[in-house]
Motif scaffolding. Structure first.
Motif, PDB file in Angstrom:
ATOM      1  N   ASP A  23      -9.103   3.238  20.615  1.00 53.10           N
ATOM      2  CA  ASP A  23      -8.630   3.748  19.317  1.00 53.10           C
ATOM      3  C   ASP A  23      -9.747   4.353  18.455  1.00 53.10           C
ATOM      4  N   PRO A  24     -10.476   5.359  18.980  1.00 58.35           N
ATOM      5  CA  PRO A  24     -11.538   5.965  18.170  1.00 58.35           C
ATOM      6  C   PRO A  24     -11.001   6.740  16.976  1.00 58.35           C
ATOM      7  N   ASP A  25      -9.686   7.024  16.983  1.00 58.13           N
ATOM      8  CA  ASP A  25      -9.087   7.823  15.909  1.00 58.13           C
ATOM      9  C   ASP A  25      -8.309   6.955  14.921  1.00 58.13           C
ATOM     10  N   ALA A  26      -8.695   5.684  14.786  1.00 59.32           N
ATOM     11  CA  ALA A  26      -7.958   4.755  13.909  1.00 59.32           C
ATOM     12  C   ALA A  26      -7.966   5.214  12.451  1.00 59.32           C
ATOM     13  N   VAL A  27      -9.075   5.796  11.987  1.00 58.99           N
ATOM     14  CA  VAL A  27      -9.142   6.259  10.586  1.00 58.99           C
ATOM     15  C   VAL A  27      -8.161   7.411  10.375  1.00 58.99           C
ATOM     16  N   GLU A  28      -8.117   8.310  11.344  1.00 55.80           N
ATOM     17  CA  GLU A  28      -7.185   9.442  11.279  1.00 55.80           C
ATOM     18  C   GLU A  28      -5.737   8.933  11.238  1.00 55.80           C
ATOM     19  N   LEU A  29      -5.456   7.911  12.043  1.00 53.82           N
ATOM     20  CA  LEU A  29      -4.112   7.325  12.064  1.00 53.82           C
ATOM     21  C   LEU A  29      -3.787   6.681  10.712  1.00 53.82           C
ATOM     22  N   MET A  30      -4.751   5.967  10.141  1.00 46.04           N
ATOM     23  CA  MET A  30      -4.528   5.355   8.826  1.00 46.04           C
ATOM     24  C   MET A  30      -4.226   6.414   7.772  1.00 46.04           C
ATOM     25  N   GLN A  31      -4.960   7.518   7.810  1.00 48.24           N
ATOM     26  CA  GLN A  31      -4.707   8.586   6.831  1.00 48.24           C
ATOM     27  C   GLN A  31      -3.301   9.157   7.004  1.00 48.24           C
ATOM     28  N   ALA A  32      -2.884   9.346   8.255  1.00 49.54           N
ATOM     29  CA  ALA A  32      -1.533   9.857   8.529  1.00 49.54           C
ATOM     30  C   ALA A  32      -0.486   8.874   8.010  1.00 49.54           C
ATOM     31  N   ALA A  33      -0.753   7.578   8.192  1.00 51.56           N
ATOM     32  CA  ALA A  33       0.184   6.544   7.722  1.00 51.56           C
ATOM     33  C   ALA A  33       0.257   6.529   6.203  1.00 51.56           C
ATOM     34  N   LEU A  34      -0.898   6.622   5.556  1.00 46.77           N
ATOM     35  CA  LEU A  34      -0.927   6.603   4.084  1.00 46.77           C
ATOM     36  C   LEU A  34      -0.201   7.825   3.508  1.00 46.77           C
ATOM     37  N   ASP A  35      -0.264   8.954   4.212  1.00 51.45           N
ATOM     38  CA  ASP A  35       0.456  10.156   3.770  1.00 51.45           C
ATOM     39  C   ASP A  35       1.965   9.997   3.972  1.00 51.45           C
ATOM     40  N   ALA A  36       2.357   9.380   5.112  1.00 53.39           N
ATOM     41  CA  ALA A  36       3.767   9.375   5.516  1.00 53.39           C
ATOM     42  C   ALA A  36       4.581   8.221   4.927  1.00 53.39           C
ATOM     43  N   ALA A  37       3.950   7.065   4.724  1.00 50.70           N
ATOM     44  CA  ALA A  37       4.706   5.880   4.296  1.00 50.70           C
ATOM     45  C   ALA A  37       5.279   6.069   2.895  1.00 50.70           C
ATOM     46  N   GLN A  38       6.521   5.657   2.721  1.00 50.83           N
ATOM     47  CA  GLN A  38       7.132   5.733   1.392  1.00 50.83           C
ATOM     48  C   GLN A  38       6.664   4.589   0.495  1.00 50.83           C
ATOM     49  N   ASN A  39       6.487   3.401   1.092  1.00 44.59           N
ATOM     50  CA  ASN A  39       6.241   2.217   0.267  1.00 44.59           C
ATOM     51  C   ASN A  39       4.906   1.519   0.511  1.00 44.59           C
ATOM     52  N   ARG A  40       4.572   1.299   1.767  1.00 39.63           N
ATOM     53  CA  ARG A  40       3.296   0.618   2.007  1.00 39.63           C
ATOM     54  C   ARG A  40       2.822   0.787   3.439  1.00 39.63           C
TER      55      ARG A  40
END
Length: 208
Positions: free
Chosen positions: A149-166
């Motif tokens: 998972d070298p792209d975990a930060v990228e995934l977190m950013q995508a999640a923070l953009d996409a999530a409605q609540n948390r």
């Protein structure tokens, strides 16, 4: 279609530790459930963006949540599909629980925006927290399949953009915060794990 290697790993929702936790009726008071936003009258819809062996997803589904599991490793996806089928065949509460689970093969970074999830759970690969030989072996087998998972930060950013609540980041208890992302709103501390929770909006209870 390429033939998948046979793995000694098995996804088991009926026996083992997951089955035990399921049968013991661990409820909404556990750390993961609190981190995901379960509360009186609120059962969130959740995307597990790093499905792995599916244990967290199964336990969240057992509490009534609809859970979408995303796994990009073709081999791990196949193991999850087999595990879900076995639980379905077991019938009863096992079948009811996996009926709330939807398994997708793909890259969460690309899929999250289209899913508009209420809650995203991310559990990247990190060094095993439990030092027992069995856990170490299992983690090694998982790492062999899914990588690091070298792209975990990228995934977190995508999640923070996409999530409605948390967004919930499952992280080793004493590890430094993930670099490159904003500070969590709060943390829920377990014995060897902590949940860094990034709140965007309150999850409203359904009307009626």
């Amino acid at each position: 279609m390429q033939k998948l290697e046979k793995s000694p790993l098995i996804v088991d929702f009926v026996g083992g530790a997951v089955g035990h936790r399921f049968r013991s009726g661990e409820g909404r008071g556990q750390g993961l459930a609190k981190a995901a936003g379960f509360s009186a009258g609120v059962t969130p819809d959740i995307v597990d963006a790093t499905a792995g062996l599916g244990r967290d997803a199964f336990l969240l589904a057992s509490l009534g949540a609809r859970v979408t599991l995303i796994e990009r490793s073709e081999q791990m996806h196949a193991l999850l599909a087999e595990g879900i089928e076995r639980a379905k065949a077991e019938g009863g509460r096992y079948a009811e629980t996996v009926a709330r689970m939807t398994l997708i093969h793909g890259d969460s970074r690309e899929l999250l925006a289209g899913l508009a999830p209420q809650v995203v759970l991310i559990d990247p690969m990190h060094p095993p927290r439990d030092k027992t030989a069995l856990v170490k072996k299992e983690m090694r087998l998982i790492r062999d399949i899914v990588g690091a998972d070298p792209d975990a930060v990228e995934l977190m950013q995508a999640a923070l953009d996409a999530a409605q609540n948390r967004v919930v980041l499952k992280w080793p208890l004493r590890a430094q915060p993930m670099a490159g992302i904003r500070k969590p709103s709060h943390q829920i501390i377990g014995k060897s794990t902590r949940y860094d929770v990034f709140v965007k909006a309150k999850i409203a209870a359904p009307a009626g």
